[in-house]
Each structure stands twice: as C-alpha cells, then as structure tokens.
Design a protein around this motif. Structure first.
Motif, mmCIF file in Angstrom:
data_model
loop_
_atom_site.group_PDB
_atom_site.id
_atom_site.type_symbol
_atom_site.label_atom_id
_atom_site.label_comp_id
_atom_site.label_asym_id
_atom_site.label_seq_id
_atom_site.Cartn_x
_atom_site.Cartn_y
_atom_site.Cartn_z
ATOM 1 N N ILE A 39 0.847 -1.202 0.000
ATOM 2 C CA ILE A 39 0.000 0.000 0.000
ATOM 3 C C ILE A 39 0.877 1.245 0.000
ATOM 4 C CG2 ILE A 39 -1.651 1.368 1.354
ATOM 5 C CD1 ILE A 39 -2.809 -1.304 2.378
ATOM 6 N N GLY A 40 1.917 1.229 0.843
ATOM 7 C CA GLY A 40 2.810 2.369 0.956
ATOM 8 C C GLY A 40 3.635 2.623 -0.291
ATOM 9 N N GLU A 41 4.179 1.564 -0.876
ATOM 10 C CA GLU A 41 4.987 1.712 -2.091
ATOM 11 C C GLU A 41 4.172 2.306 -3.222
ATOM 12 O OE1 GLU A 41 6.807 -1.989 -3.143
ATOM 13 O OE2 GLU A 41 7.781 -2.228 -1.173
ATOM 14 N N LEU A 42 2.946 1.819 -3.390
ATOM 15 C CA LEU A 42 2.085 2.337 -4.454
ATOM 16 C C LEU A 42 1.679 3.783 -4.177
ATOM 17 C CD1 LEU A 42 -0.127 -0.847 -4.871
ATOM 18 C CD2 LEU A 42 1.332 0.132 -6.653
ATOM 19 N N THR A 43 1.474 4.113 -2.918
ATOM 20 C CA THR A 43 1.107 5.476 -2.523
ATOM 21 C C THR A 43 2.219 6.453 -2.870
ATOM 22 O OG1 THR A 43 -0.353 4.743 -0.729
ATOM 23 C CG2 THR A 43 0.591 6.957 -0.537
ATOM 24 N N GLU A 44 3.452 6.137 -2.473
ATOM 25 C CA GLU A 44 4.575 7.042 -2.725
ATOM 26 C C GLU A 44 4.846 7.162 -4.220
ATOM 27 O OE1 GLU A 44 7.858 7.234 0.148
ATOM 28 O OE2 GLU A 44 9.195 6.800 -1.534
ATOM 29 N N LYS A 45 4.762 6.054 -4.914
ATOM 30 C CA LYS A 45 5.008 6.065 -6.360
ATOM 31 C C LYS A 45 3.984 6.928 -7.094
ATOM 32 C CE LYS A 45 4.319 2.198 -8.640
ATOM 33 N NZ LYS A 45 4.524 0.834 -9.213
ATOM 34 N N SER A 46 2.705 6.812 -6.708
ATOM 35 C CA SER A 46 1.655 7.592 -7.359
ATOM 36 C C SER A 46 1.876 9.086 -7.150
ATOM 37 C CB SER A 46 0.279 7.182 -6.819
ATOM 38 O OG SER A 46 -0.749 7.955 -7.404
ATOM 39 N N ALA A 47 2.258 9.467 -5.931
ATOM 40 C CA ALA A 47 2.477 10.884 -5.628
ATOM 41 C C ALA A 47 3.634 11.462 -6.427
ATOM 42 C CB ALA A 47 2.731 11.055 -4.126
ATOM 43 N N LEU A 48 4.744 10.746 -6.470
ATOM 44 C CA LEU A 48 5.921 11.249 -7.181
ATOM 45 C C LEU A 48 5.665 11.340 -8.683
ATOM 46 C CD1 LEU A 48 8.712 9.388 -5.192
ATOM 47 C CD2 LEU A 48 8.203 11.837 -5.154
ATOM 48 N N LYS A 49 4.927 10.383 -9.221
ATOM 49 C CA LYS A 49 4.601 10.441 -10.651
ATOM 50 C C LYS A 49 3.679 11.615 -10.961
ATOM 51 C CE LYS A 49 3.301 6.086 -11.076
ATOM 52 N NZ LYS A 49 2.838 4.801 -11.681
ATOM 53 N N MET A 50 2.715 11.885 -10.075
ATOM 54 C CA MET A 50 1.826 13.021 -10.288
ATOM 55 C C MET A 50 2.615 14.330 -10.317
ATOM 56 S SD MET A 50 -1.131 14.709 -7.919
ATOM 57 C CE MET A 50 -0.108 16.108 -7.437
ATOM 58 N N HIS A 51 3.519 14.493 -9.350
ATOM 59 C CA HIS A 51 4.292 15.734 -9.291
ATOM 60 C C HIS A 51 5.278 15.835 -10.459
ATOM 61 C CE1 HIS A 51 2.919 17.623 -5.550
ATOM 62 N NE2 HIS A 51 2.640 16.387 -5.175
ATOM 63 N N ALA A 52 5.691 14.719 -11.000
ATOM 64 C CA ALA A 52 6.584 14.746 -12.159
ATOM 65 C C ALA A 52 5.881 15.313 -13.386
ATOM 66 C CB ALA A 52 7.112 13.343 -12.461
ATOM 67 N N THR A 53 4.553 15.089 -13.485
ATOM 68 C CA THR A 53 3.836 15.601 -14.658
ATOM 69 C C THR A 53 3.845 17.129 -14.696
ATOM 70 O OG1 THR A 53 1.657 15.640 -13.562
ATOM 71 C CG2 THR A 53 2.289 13.598 -14.684
ATOM 72 N N THR A 54 3.867 17.770 -13.517
ATOM 73 C CA THR A 54 3.837 19.240 -13.493
ATOM 74 C C THR A 54 5.157 19.833 -13.995
ATOM 75 O OG1 THR A 54 4.667 19.524 -11.222
ATOM 76 C CG2 THR A 54 2.308 19.118 -11.489
ATOM 77 N N LEU A 55 6.238 19.091 -13.834
ATOM 78 C CA LEU A 55 7.543 19.578 -14.304
ATOM 79 C C LEU A 55 7.629 19.541 -15.821
ATOM 80 C CD1 LEU A 55 9.861 17.870 -11.651
ATOM 81 C CD2 LEU A 55 9.158 20.283 -11.743
ATOM 82 N N GLY A 56 6.757 18.754 -16.443
ATOM 83 C CA GLY A 56 6.729 18.688 -17.904
ATOM 84 C C GLY A 56 5.736 19.656 -18.523
ATOM 85 N N ALA A 57 4.996 20.372 -17.680
ATOM 86 C CA ALA A 57 4.001 21.315 -18.201
ATOM 87 C C ALA A 57 4.686 22.543 -18.789
ATOM 88 C CB ALA A 57 3.051 21.726 -17.081
ATOM 89 N N ASN A 58 3.916 23.329 -19.529
ATOM 90 C CA ASN A 58 4.450 24.542 -20.156
ATOM 91 C C ASN A 58 3.584 25.747 -19.769
ATOM 92 O OD1 ASN A 58 5.873 26.332 -21.747
ATOM 93 N ND2 ASN A 58 4.838 25.737 -23.648
ATOM 94 N N PRO A 59 4.115 26.669 -18.930
ATOM 95 C CA PRO A 59 5.440 26.598 -18.308
ATOM 96 C C PRO A 59 5.461 25.590 -17.166
ATOM 97 C CG PRO A 59 4.267 28.536 -17.536
ATOM 98 C CD PRO A 59 3.411 27.933 -18.596
#
Length: 335
Positions: free
Chosen positions: A231-251
């Motif tokens: 449960i914890g591994e999937l939770t942390e992974k989901s959060a980090l992936k979500m925040h990674a999408t914002t770094l690819g946004a423009n701007p």
C-alpha cells in the motif's frame, strides 16, 4: 426544516486524481483511491432564507460575489432536483487550512452536499450524492465515505457512472497518517489551474493516466490483503509520478518546496533503516507520511528530533460524511 448541519472529513488520495476529461461535469481521466482521515474536517450549516440571492459565510466571514456564485451554482443542482426554488444561507467552518494541499475543498463540498440533500429532502444515497458532490470538487466524491474509498472514473458522457464506492471501513484500515505542515499558506497555483495546465501541455500526462490504472488494480489487491508495505509503495510512487507531470508542463511548475524534498528523503532513509513509512503529497508542499497505526507515535518522535520546528498532526482513518443536527420548524397552534 429550519437548519441542517453536516460534517465531512478530508481525504488524501493514495492513487491520485489529476486531470479532468470533462471540466464542466468534473469527470476524471483516471479512477482514484483515497483514505478518509479524522484530523481535518468541515462543518456546514444550511438554511432557507427569504432573500433574492444565496448567502455564503466561511469561518464567519461573508464571502465575495465570485465565491458565492460558485456555491449558488452548486446549490442550484439541488434546487433543480427538488423543484424548490428557495435561496439558501450556507455557513461553513473549515477545520483545515484552505488551498494548502490538505484537501479542504473535499471536506467542504462533501459536507455541503450532505446538508443540502437533507435540507431539500431528496433522500439521495451517498453513492448518488457523490455524483453531485463531484461537481463542486472532484475529491469531495470520496469524502462522503470513510476509510479507503475508490472514485470510479466512469465512461458515460453524462457522468452518471462516475461516483465513489467504499473499499474498506475505517475501523478495518491498518494505517494512519502523519501530516508535516511545511507551508499552510494559500498556494499560488490552484489545483484546478495546475490540472488544466498539466493535461493540456505536459508530455508526461498520457503515461500518468496509463500507469494510474495499473496502480489502482494493484492497490485494491494490497488493501484486500492489508499489505501495508505494498500500500505504501504504491502510494509514494503515485504521488511522485503526479508531481513529475507538473515539471513537464508549459510553463513548468511544482507544488513542492525544498523542505518538502528534505522530508521525503528522510522518510525514504527511515524506511531503509527498517521503519514502515511512505510519503505522499497532494497539490501543495505539505508531506503526509503513511504508516501502520502502531508506528505513528514513534515516527512522530523521529520527525521532532530531526525537524524540531516542523509542525505535525497525526491522523487515524476517518468516518464518512454525516448529519450532525436538524432543526425543524414547529407549527404554532391557532386559537
């Protein structure tokens, strides 16, 4: 009826909701799964008034025309269902920082929907009610239920199959959460604005949607087994992936602050030392630490020793939205 008061708790998504396929109906691109928590909540009182416009007070302060219009639009859905064109006074008390990534809108709209359902005497089930709560705040769909909750994205264009369902009751959930309050100020980029920018411009977004579906299936299996590390591994992974999408946004942008990363790295370090703890973050800088209930006190002490000035709040799984009180008009006898 004279007054109805309802309470709803916040929820923190473990498999994140990030992005709408329909902005008007608040239909998500991916299904999500959350844990309702008892630490933060909203109490909302609604009553009929003899005025030309709805009235909205938040924490005792009369809100602007713009904010009141949002609430009026939400209330109108309940007026339409009841065919009762009465104006409503909404008095809401948020026991959670607003717009700081602590899911204040989730508890706010869930409480409002619960109260309006009773005021207009609609008798909607919580599943049905979640369809309407969703149109105020997507994550409020999940705050109608306690414990682990899934918000099913649905496939219909009218959104009638996009609703929340309970997965595991709060008393059966084996985990709790520690909130690390890094910054409680209102964020510069709202969740709604951040979602839209990410969906429209981030090349990482399609990968996010695809992986979220896989993560959800694995998460439900982990919950069924009460497998806390999974449960914890999937939770942390989901959060980090979500925040990674914002770094690819423009701007590009990020909700996380340097101190957020310090806490995340420390959580990962403690895990390597043998502690069962995992980080998650919503659209804000505050870090939440998911852990077994029995490890909450120990981990909170480690946080105090490592970050003595960091405010923390511990939370156990919370209950679903509920009616706190109903005041009814009493008919006076004539003489």
């Amino acid at each position: 009826m004279l007054k109805v008061t309802a309470r709803a708790h916040t929820n923190i998504a473990l498999i994140k909701y990030w992005g709408k396929r329909d902005k008007k109906l608040f239909l998500p691109y991916n299904s999500s799964l959350s844990l309702t928590l008892d630490a933060f909540y909203t109490d909302t009182t609604v009553s009929f008034i003899d005025q030309k416009e709805d009235v909205f007070l938040l924490n005792g302060e009369l809100q602007s025309k713009e904010e009141t219009q949002k609430i009026s639009t939400f209330i109108q859905r309940f007026r339409d269902l009841s065919s009762l064109e009465k104006k409503v006074k909404v008095e809401s008390w948020n026991h959670v920082p607003t717009a700081a990534g602590l899911a204040s809108s989730a508890s706010a709209y869930a409480a409002l929907a619960m109260a309006l359902n009773e005021l207009f005497q609609l008798s909607l089930s919580k599943e049905e009610l979640s369809i309407y709560a969703r149109q105020g705040s997507g994550s409020s769909t999940r705050s109608l239920f306690g414990g682990f909750v899934e918000w099913q994205k649905g496939t219909k264009q009218d959104g009638t199959d996009s609703y929340a369902v309970p997965i595991l009751a709060p008393e059966e959930c084996p985990v709790g959460m520690i909130f690390c309050l890094i910054n409680q100020e209102k964020k510069k980029i709202s969740s709604r604005e951040g979602m839209n920018r990410t969906v429209e411009t981030s090349p990482f977004y399609s990968g996010w949607v695809e992986s979220a579906a896989t993560d959800l299936v694995q998460m439900k299996k982990a919950i069924a087994k009460k497998d806390i590390p999974m449960i914890g591994e999937l939770t942390e992974k989901s959060a980090l992936k979500m925040h990674a999408t914002t770094l690819g946004a423009n701007p590009p942008f990020t909700y996380l602050e340097p101190f957020s990363w310090e806490v995340i790295r420390k959580v990962q370090e403690w895990r390597q030392e043998g502690h069962t703890c995992y980080a998650t973050m919503d659209a804000g800088p505050n870090v939440k630490i998911l852990c077994p209930k029995e490890e909450i006190s120990l981990l909170q002490q480690k946080i105090k020793e490592t970050f003595p000035n960091l405010e923390t709040i511990c939370s156990l799984p919370g209950s679903g939205a509920q009616i706190l009180s109903i005041e009814k008009n009493e008919k006076k006898k004539g003489y």
